[in-house]
Design a protein around this motif. Structure first.
Motif, mmCIF file in Angstrom:
data_model
loop_
_atom_site.group_PDB
_atom_site.id
_atom_site.type_symbol
_atom_site.label_atom_id
_atom_site.label_comp_id
_atom_site.label_asym_id
_atom_site.label_seq_id
_atom_site.Cartn_x
_atom_site.Cartn_y
_atom_site.Cartn_z
ATOM 1 N N LEU A 124 28.053 85.130 29.526
ATOM 2 C CA LEU A 124 28.146 83.798 30.046
ATOM 3 C C LEU A 124 27.391 82.613 29.015
ATOM 4 C CD1 LEU A 124 25.966 84.999 33.376
ATOM 5 C CD2 LEU A 124 28.386 83.780 33.329
ATOM 6 N N LEU A 125 26.952 83.100 27.864
ATOM 7 C CA LEU A 125 26.550 82.061 26.903
ATOM 8 C C LEU A 125 27.685 81.379 26.590
ATOM 9 C CD1 LEU A 125 24.105 84.516 24.955
ATOM 10 C CD2 LEU A 125 23.442 82.573 26.438
ATOM 11 N N SER A 126 28.785 81.717 26.566
ATOM 12 C CA SER A 126 30.096 80.714 25.944
ATOM 13 C C SER A 126 30.486 80.169 27.151
ATOM 14 C CB SER A 126 30.896 81.565 25.207
ATOM 15 O OG SER A 126 31.216 82.874 26.181
ATOM 16 N N GLU A 127 30.034 80.475 28.498
ATOM 17 C CA GLU A 127 30.810 79.920 29.735
ATOM 18 C C GLU A 127 30.235 78.830 30.138
ATOM 19 O OE1 GLU A 127 32.649 82.945 31.733
ATOM 20 O OE2 GLU A 127 33.202 81.784 33.260
ATOM 21 N N VAL A 128 28.869 79.256 30.157
ATOM 22 C CA VAL A 128 27.975 78.256 30.990
ATOM 23 C C VAL A 128 26.912 77.626 30.160
ATOM 24 C CG1 VAL A 128 26.306 78.319 32.894
ATOM 25 C CG2 VAL A 128 28.226 79.761 33.048
ATOM 26 N N ASP A 129 26.546 76.487 30.311
ATOM 27 C CA ASP A 129 25.373 75.884 29.778
ATOM 28 C C ASP A 129 23.915 76.471 30.325
ATOM 29 O OD1 ASP A 129 24.065 72.515 28.805
ATOM 30 O OD2 ASP A 129 23.746 74.687 28.172
ATOM 31 N N VAL A 130 23.691 77.642 29.650
ATOM 32 C CA VAL A 130 22.657 78.317 30.373
ATOM 33 C C VAL A 130 21.160 77.816 30.036
ATOM 34 C CG1 VAL A 130 23.603 80.570 30.237
ATOM 35 C CG2 VAL A 130 22.060 79.991 28.238
ATOM 36 N N THR A 131 21.059 76.945 28.934
ATOM 37 C CA THR A 131 19.913 76.201 28.512
ATOM 38 C C THR A 131 19.775 74.719 29.384
ATOM 39 O OG1 THR A 131 20.797 75.231 26.681
ATOM 40 C CG2 THR A 131 19.843 77.171 26.561
ATOM 41 N N ALA A 132 20.969 74.347 29.865
ATOM 42 C CA ALA A 132 20.632 72.992 30.661
ATOM 43 C C ALA A 132 19.399 72.832 31.490
ATOM 44 C CB ALA A 132 21.750 72.924 31.628
ATOM 45 N N GLY A 133 18.783 71.754 31.263
ATOM 46 C CA GLY A 133 17.374 71.197 31.944
ATOM 47 C C GLY A 133 16.377 72.050 31.362
ATOM 48 N N ILE A 134 16.351 73.217 30.596
ATOM 49 C CA ILE A 134 15.030 73.721 30.082
ATOM 50 C C ILE A 134 14.368 72.742 29.297
ATOM 51 C CG2 ILE A 134 13.894 75.705 29.137
ATOM 52 C CD1 ILE A 134 16.588 77.452 29.210
ATOM 53 N N PRO A 135 12.855 72.650 29.665
ATOM 54 C CA PRO A 135 12.016 71.577 29.158
ATOM 55 C C PRO A 135 11.700 72.161 27.554
ATOM 56 C CG PRO A 135 10.682 72.713 30.649
ATOM 57 C CD PRO A 135 12.331 73.081 30.842
ATOM 58 N N LYS A 136 11.259 71.298 26.792
ATOM 59 C CA LYS A 136 10.775 71.794 25.478
ATOM 60 C C LYS A 136 9.879 73.126 25.786
ATOM 61 C CE LYS A 136 8.416 68.960 23.037
ATOM 62 N NZ LYS A 136 7.803 67.821 22.218
ATOM 63 N N GLY A 137 9.759 73.867 24.763
ATOM 64 C CA GLY A 137 8.727 74.969 24.984
ATOM 65 C C GLY A 137 9.046 75.913 26.232
ATOM 66 N N GLY A 138 10.155 75.740 26.800
ATOM 67 C CA GLY A 138 10.591 76.817 27.904
ATOM 68 C C GLY A 138 11.256 77.795 27.353
ATOM 69 N N TRP A 139 11.432 78.863 28.091
ATOM 70 C CA TRP A 139 11.841 80.166 27.505
ATOM 71 C C TRP A 139 13.396 80.614 28.157
ATOM 72 C CZ3 TRP A 139 9.463 83.698 24.461
ATOM 73 C CH2 TRP A 139 8.139 83.536 24.143
ATOM 74 N N LEU A 140 14.110 81.308 27.022
ATOM 75 C CA LEU A 140 15.493 81.867 27.507
ATOM 76 C C LEU A 140 15.270 83.006 27.443
ATOM 77 C CD1 LEU A 140 18.478 81.104 28.083
ATOM 78 C CD2 LEU A 140 18.875 81.067 25.854
ATOM 79 N N ILE A 141 15.770 83.984 28.117
ATOM 80 C CA ILE A 141 15.557 85.419 28.296
ATOM 81 C C ILE A 141 17.038 85.618 28.493
ATOM 82 C CG2 ILE A 141 14.399 87.451 29.196
ATOM 83 C CD1 ILE A 141 12.461 85.703 30.538
ATOM 84 N N VAL A 142 17.594 86.695 27.372
ATOM 85 C CA VAL A 142 18.928 87.105 27.496
ATOM 86 C C VAL A 142 18.950 88.605 27.489
ATOM 87 C CG1 VAL A 142 21.163 86.704 26.494
ATOM 88 C CG2 VAL A 142 19.539 84.785 26.425
ATOM 89 N N ASN A 143 19.742 89.203 28.254
ATOM 90 C CA ASN A 143 20.239 90.474 27.844
ATOM 91 C C ASN A 143 21.546 90.522 26.925
ATOM 92 O OD1 ASN A 143 21.315 93.206 28.377
ATOM 93 N ND2 ASN A 143 22.582 92.470 30.051
ATOM 94 N N THR A 144 21.142 91.145 25.690
ATOM 95 C CA THR A 144 22.108 91.119 24.856
ATOM 96 C C THR A 144 21.683 91.963 23.542
ATOM 97 O OG1 THR A 144 22.949 89.623 23.089
ATOM 98 C CG2 THR A 144 20.764 89.439 23.597
ATOM 99 N N GLU A 145 22.903 92.202 22.678
ATOM 100 C CA GLU A 145 22.595 93.079 21.581
ATOM 101 C C GLU A 145 22.305 92.124 20.410
ATOM 102 O OE1 GLU A 145 25.277 92.481 22.782
ATOM 103 O OE2 GLU A 145 26.825 92.474 20.909
#
Lengths: 361, 333, 409
Positions: free
Chosen positions: B90-111
């Motif tokens: 999804l990282l390449s398809e959707v803007d997953v960080t849209a709206g995350i404020p500074k200091g927020g967290w992105l958690i990803v299932n990934t290798e």
């Protein structure tokens, strides 16, 4: 008993025929209201589990029958109809029948077996295998009825005989019948499904005998490599991976384009195919496509066809009248749209005469 | 890094918001439901409203607070503090960080490692946590369902609820043995989450909604639309159509065609629901097999099943995990 | 297939239970607790789970009822009306297009005085394009046919409304629909408290009433000439008069039994400095109340009973609190050139008072309604002091790719 003879129908021969169908009414039957969430419909088979008829401890799924659709249409008293059942696992047969229907005078109704991995609960990769099994075990026989001057002629391709072992395999292949096998084997219910199918096939065989053709087996000869890849529908649509309706659209559009080029208008009832191929500004359709209501598509399709005919007859329209194809799921075919489909099918079959009175074709 | 005490303090007067990205069928909505079930205060979970199909990108949102008036709003979530991505494609398809404020967290299932993720999403002001939930899922659950596992990573960085609270919620929702396995997988996830803390504190008191973002400026306005609501393909409004939609990201497999083995039998051409079997016209005037349209193929694998000569093969898209901090360099970061 | 969400309703509920679920399943559960005899509906997004949950309790043997799948909404309403007229406690549900398809049969349920209950998961009509998302179809049409109508803000309220609807319809002998915003409430998970089965039983006893039966044979729905039609209609009008009172009584009884006391109209912070109040229904009330934690100079009037419309109560509230301006927010429009439909009811009710108002059409087809809309509407009202000019505007609509109509960014 001699072997029944095969009638080989070549696509090239169909294409040069003179006939033209008023509307092709096409139904893809995935045996439930899939778009709204897998609810029971008139096309749901007995004891199948759906969200409004779940396989429960007290009531094991749908209590009722899978309605017969194609055969009854042959006996409404109409004069010119092309009726057929199809299966995308037998693609030459499907594409041949679509071409045949479009090039037949009167009107046409084709029903296609449409696997649904999400609603029936099985892996996407089994879609074709299950589709083929459906016909091979006798559940979905492939046959045609041509009504001419009021008399139906029944021919078939395959799937008339019930193979009990394959039938059990068929039932076991998907989650919607799972409750009939676990926690306990529900023999009475399973036997009844097979019994009802056998009765339907028995009636069909009797009709093939009584109203049969000299060569009762239709085999469509389609050179797959001569068909131009269809451009009516773009990929990138929203149907599920492995969707039977997607396979059907692939074949339907290929055959329609081969017969009618881009002079084709589609009318689509509310359904999976409708919602998935038109969303905001990313439509999948390169040819005109119309969605009106859940139930009214057949009437809308007929109306568009009639409007073009009368406009042409009055000199208000130049060029060939577009082919009109109506696409509907089982919900809007068996249930909410049945009244509209039946009426439109019967009216349009009489267009052959009306065309003469109005001097338009 | 946030502490449980600080988070509890914030929740008294403010809301903490979550967003989950997944594909249809992966259980993103269930993951958000569990957050509401597990949370001790008031919570609401909204799926992205609509009918999604298997494989298409979905979102769901959660709003949590101790103050019922704040959670009473049915507004959608615009400034999520913690965003979880169940499917790395999804990282390449959707803007997953849209709206995350500074200091927020992105958690990803990934290798992938966190630095690669940071480059992919192009944001240096948010913290990143990664967990190879797919591997844990296949190990413990024997199925590639990562929705509960990613909650372990969420617990680790957010402290919104404890493992015990989440376990209670899971026991209520799932049956016996499956519940136990899920809890085991979550425990493993909590331990194995790789954390890339940028040292930026999120400001929970500020709401980072962009004014009027719900109106989606950039799309045509009412004056540009057709008067009857018709979409014409040859106008300025839609030049292309669904062809431009990359449904090739929906499936978990890469579908490969071996030109050498293929006998051009045309069995796969008409059974592809996504019209993804490419053909080219030869000098003989006939069409011939030319390959697979990876941009649209949803890897349903029916072509693979029907091919009589095994000229079509599949390869799983995701590989093994990697962590930004190598295991033998403890004590840094 | 929805066993898991309905799990709590598979056993007797002996104590109030705090849990979470989506609005649709909450309704399915509440309806289960009222022991319906007939459930007949046709699936339409976003109502589906409210009916699916019921099919589960019936198919698993938890609830004894005739659960019937029919071929269309017109069939569903016809079936439900008839079953109810034959004495069965009946439930149906629909939305938008289905609600429109039911139109022909809705007056009969009123005319025959059947206590049918119907859930509406509010959704837009297809025009010009299909939308499955939230709008107020129930204000846009069919609201003059005589169905009682309750509107809920959240999952707890819609669960409660399912029970209140049975109480109100059976006490008034008029069919009752209870509405929640489609998707926003029907599909969102919120916390709620379930009522013990015994309390629901006490609140919704099955009482004898007029039915189609052989002991007292009657001719139902026959043709009447101009000699009788008017009398039949006036009879209905008279029977409608006590309904608001019956609703209030039901709210009182419900409040005593559960601790949740509802009203025909509820108010928040009306004695404020600007003498201005928002006026709306449904899920937007939650958004406004949250917004009001930071905006204390505006109030909210929340309409719960939409039909019959509590016009006297609304007048009383506006007068008592000296409200000078009303900001009406609604999720429907009418193309009649005057006012959108919800506002028409307000305008009629407030005509004697002449209160200044403007209508803001928002959230159509599921567009989110946020603090931006509330801020702008409040600001616009500050400079409005008369009822001259155009009385409504669409708020939150794109005029072009760069411009939002009526809004400076």
């Amino acid at each position: 008993m001699s072997q029944p003879e095969r009638n080989i129908i070549k696509l090239e021969d169909i294409l040069v025929r003179d006939g033209k169908c008023n509307v092709l009414f096409f139904n893809y039957d995935n045996e439930a209201f899939m778009n709204t969430g897998i609810q029971e419909s008139g096309g749901t088979p007995p004891y199948a589990s759906t969200t409004t008829g779940p396989g429960g401890e007290k009531i094991p799924g749908k209590i009722g029958v899978k309605q017969d659709l194609v055969t009854p249409f042959a006996f409404y008293g109409t004069k010119s109809l092309f009726l057929a059942t199809t299966n995308p696992a037998y693609s030459n047969d499907l594409m041949g029948k679509v071409a045949d229907a479009l090039k037949s005078n009167g009107s046409a109704f084709i029903q296609a077996y449409s696997d649904c991995m999400r609603g029936w609960r099985h892996g996407a990769e089994s879609a074709l295998e299950i589709s083929k099994l459906a016909t091979d075990c006798g559940y979905w026989p492939l046959y045609t009825v041509r009504v001419k001057d009021g008399i139906p002629t029944f021919t078939y391709y395959r799937g008339l005989d019930i193979d009990k072992d394959k039938f059990i395999d068929y039932l076991k292949s998907m989650g919607k019948f799972k409750h009939l096998f676990k926690p306990k084997f529900m023999e009475r219910e399973i036997d009844e499904i097979i019994y009802l199918t056998e009765q339907r096939n028995r009636k069909l065989k009797a009709l093939i005998e009584k109203f049969g053709a000299k060569k009762p087996i239709d085999v469509y000869r389609v050179n797959r490599k001569s068909l131009e890849p269809q451009k009516h529908i773009q990929p990138g649509h929203g149907l599920c991976p492995g969707c039977g309706a997607g396979m059907i659209l692939n074949q339907l559009a290929t055959a329609a384009q081969t017969v009618g080029g881009y002079n084709v208008i589609y009318v689509n009832n509310t359904s999976c195919s409708e919602v998935s191929t038109s969303k905001d500004n990313v439509t999948s359709w390169n040819v005109p496509w119309v969605h009106h209501l859940f139930e009214s598509g057949a009437t809308v399709a007929e109306a568009i066809s009639s409007a073009y005919k009368i406009r042409k007859a009055k000199g208000q329209y130049e060029g060939e009248i577009p082919y009109v194809i109506h696409i509907a799921g089982d919900g809007s075919t068996y249930d909410i749209g049945f009244q509209f489909l039946k009426a439109a099918l019967i009216r349009t079959s009489s267009f052959v005469e009306m065309n003469e009175y109005l001097s338009c074709k | 890094m946030l502490t449980p005490e600080y988070v509890k303090e914030i929740l008294k007067d403010y809301t903490i918001k979550l967003r989950f990205h997944a594909r249809g069928g992966q259980g993103g909505v269930t993951a958000s439901n569990l957050c509401v079930d597990a949370f001790y205060g008031y919570g609401v979970c909204q799926p992205k409203f609509g009918a999604e199909r298997m494989g298409s990108p979905t979102e769901s949102y959660v709003r949590l607070s101790e103050n019922p008036d704040l959670v009473r709003s049915n507004e959608q979530v615009y400034g999520p503090h913690f965003v979880s991505v169940l499917d790395p494609s999804l990282l390449s398809e959707v803007d997953v960080t849209a709206g995350i404020p500074k200091g927020g967290w992105l958690i990803v299932n990934t290798e992938m490692d966190q630095l690669t993720i940071q480059d992919t999403v192009k944001r240096k002001d948010i913290n990143i946590a990664t967990i190879d939930a797919t591997r844990i899922a296949l190990d413990v659950l024997r199925r590639n369902i990562t929705n509960t596992i990613i909650l372990g990573a969420l617990i680790r960085v957010s402290h919104l609820f404890t493992l015990e609270e989440l376990s209670d919620a899971i026991m209520k929702r799932f049956k016996g043995e499956i519940a136990g396995k899920n809890i085991q997988a979550i425990k493993q996830a909590i331990e194995e989450t790789c954390i890339y803390d940028m040292g930026i504190e999120p400001d929970f008191t500020v709401d980072s909604k962009v004014p009027w973002q719900q109106v989606e400026l950039g799309l045509p306005g009412y004056k540009q639309l057709d008067k009857a609501g018709v979409w014409y393909l040859d106008e300025q409004i839609i030049p292309v159509g669904s062809d431009q939609v990359n449904t090739g990201t929906w499936g978990e497999w890469e579908v490969l065609w071996d030109e050498e083995i293929c006998t051009d039998c045309a069995q796969c051409w008409y059974i592809c629901p996504d019209f993804a079997i490419l053909r080219k016209k030869g000098d003989d005037g006939l069409w011939h097999m030319a390959g697979i349209d990876a941009f649209h193929c949803k890897s349903c694998l029916n072509c693979l099943e029907i091919c009589p000569v095994n000229a079509i093969d599949k390869r799983m898209k995701q590989g093994p995990a990697a962590c930004a901090v190598p295991e033998d360099q403890e004590g840094g970061n | 297939m929805s066993i898991e969400p309905m799990k709590l309703f598979f056993k007797e509920i002996k104590e109030p239970i705090e849990t979470t679920m989506i609005g649709n399943y909450a309704v399915a559960g509440a309806v289960t607790q009222t022991d319906p005899d007939v459930i007949c509906a046709f699936p339409i997004t976003p109502q589906t789970q409210s009916v699916e949950g019921l099919s589960d309790v019936v198919h698993q043997g938890r609830l004894k009822a005739a659960f019937v799948n029919v071929e269309s909404e017109l069939a569903a309403i016809s079936y439900s009306t008839a079953a109810c007229a034959a004495g069965a406690r009946t439930f149906t549900a629909t939305a938008s297009q289905g609600y429109l398809l039911m139109t022909e049969a809705l007056p009969m349920a009123v005319g025959w005085r059947v206590p049918l209950t119907m859930m509406i998961s509010a959704r837009a009509f297809n025009s010009p394009n299909l939308s499955i998302w939230n709008s107020w179809e129930f204000t846009q049409t069919n609201s003059e046919l005589g169905w009682n109508t309750l509107v809920s803000e959240n999952v707890q309220e819609t669960y409660d409304a399912a029970i209140l609807a049975v109480m109100i319809s059976e006490n008034s002998l008029f069919p009752t629909m209870f509405v929640h915003d489609g998707f926003i409430i029907s599909h969102s998970v919120q916390k709620l408290t379930l009522i013990p089965d015994e309390i629901v039983r006490i609140l919704t006893p099955k009482k004898p009433r007029h039915t189609i039966n052989t002991k007292k044979p009657g001719t139902w729905g026959g043709i009447v000439t101009p000699s009788f039609f008017m009398e039949g209609r006036k009879g209905l009008d008279e029977a409608k008069e006590p309904v608001l009172g019956i609703m209030e009584k039901a709210f009182e009884e419900f409040g005593n039994a559960t601790g949740r006391k509802y009203n025909l109209i509820e108010t928040y912070n009306l004695d404020n400095s600007s003498k201005t109040a928002f006026l709306t229904m449904g899920s937007m009330c939650g958004n406004i109340i949250s917004w009001m934690t930071k905006n204390k100079d505006v109030g909210l009037i929340k309409i719960r009973a939409f039909r019959p419309f509590p016009h006297e109560q609304l007048q009383k509230i506006v007068e008592e609190h000296n409200i000078e301006k009303l900001i009406i927010f609604e999720k429907s429009d009418s193309l009649n050139g005057m006012l959108p439909p919800f506002s028409m009811s307000i305008a009629s009710a407030l005509y004697p008072l002449g209160t200044i108002f403007r209508s803001f059409i928002v959230g159509l087809g599921g567009r989110d309604v946020t603090r931006d809309e509330f801020d702008v509407a409040k600001k616009k009202m500050e400079s409005i002091n008369s009822m001259k000019g155009k009385l409504y505007m669409y708020l939150g609509v794109r005029e072009s790719k760069e411009k939002i109509m009526g809004v400076e960014i």
